[in-house]
Design an enzyme around this catalytic site. Sequence first.
Site, PDB file in Angstrom:
ATOM      1  CB  CYS A  90      -0.953  -0.031   0.978  1.00 23.99           C
ATOM      2  SG  CYS A  90      -2.557   1.225   1.104  1.00 23.99           S
ATOM      3  CG  HIS A 186      -3.392  -3.378   4.287  1.00 21.40           C
ATOM      4  ND1 HIS A 186      -1.475  -2.874   4.861  1.00 21.40           N
ATOM      5  CD2 HIS A 186      -3.587  -2.041   3.773  1.00 21.40           C
ATOM      6  CE1 HIS A 186      -1.549  -1.642   4.542  1.00 21.40           C
ATOM      7  NE2 HIS A 186      -2.751  -1.464   3.743  1.00 21.40           N
TER       8      HIS A 186
END
Length: 237
Positions: A90, A186
Amino acid sequence: MLQIIRIHNELLGTYGDRGNADVLQFRAGLRDIKAKVIDVSYLDPLPKSGDIYLLGGAEDAAQLLSLTALRKGSILAHAANKGAVVLAICAGFQIIGTNYSTRDQENAGLGLLDVTTTPGDRRLVGDIAVQSPLFTVPMTGFENHSSVTTLGQDVQEFGTVITGNGNGVAGIDGAISNNIFGTYLHGPVLARNPEFADLLLERALGEALPTVIDELADHYAHWRRNVARRNVAKSSI
Ligand code: GLN
């Protein structure tokens, strides 16, 4: 001794991606391969001798602080050029790209991956499943970002999105070039996808890993295969 460098967890630790380092160490240990996790703060220079470098997700201000620190000495780029493995999640993925802009400013990234990140018009939050050509089972995780990422010529996507958003354009997630991996997953992604952890270890060691009997991971892979087959609702991932 395999050196796993956990980069700036005090900044890039918002989403629990620190666990990726622990999973790598654990799965190396399953094969009697010694591995050490080295935490490096943004106040200190990165070690040059890492085998695997890990970056996690972050809020915008922390992300910029980390990027500024990593520009000094271009150590990550040099290590990656020499073949070190990089996994960037990310904000980390955005940092190692060519360019990362927010609503307020445009930032040159570290240039490890040929990707450009720009602000999106909404926050992309929720469970995500991705089919990568590198694996027979889908990778699962959760995402929470607002930026969108476009791929340049020199990279391939990490995978095709089954459920969720990923890069936010073109129905794909992440980017790969040689041993450099970027993704929006994640989880920590390596805890949820042990095959991915093993692939990174193999890339770092330059050889196939001995197979281990890992009933738990096998069972889990079977379950994730079914998730993809049925394309089940987000809440089931
Ligand atoms: N701040 C970045 C974004 O919103 C990255 C967020 C994250 O790392 N989860 O796109």
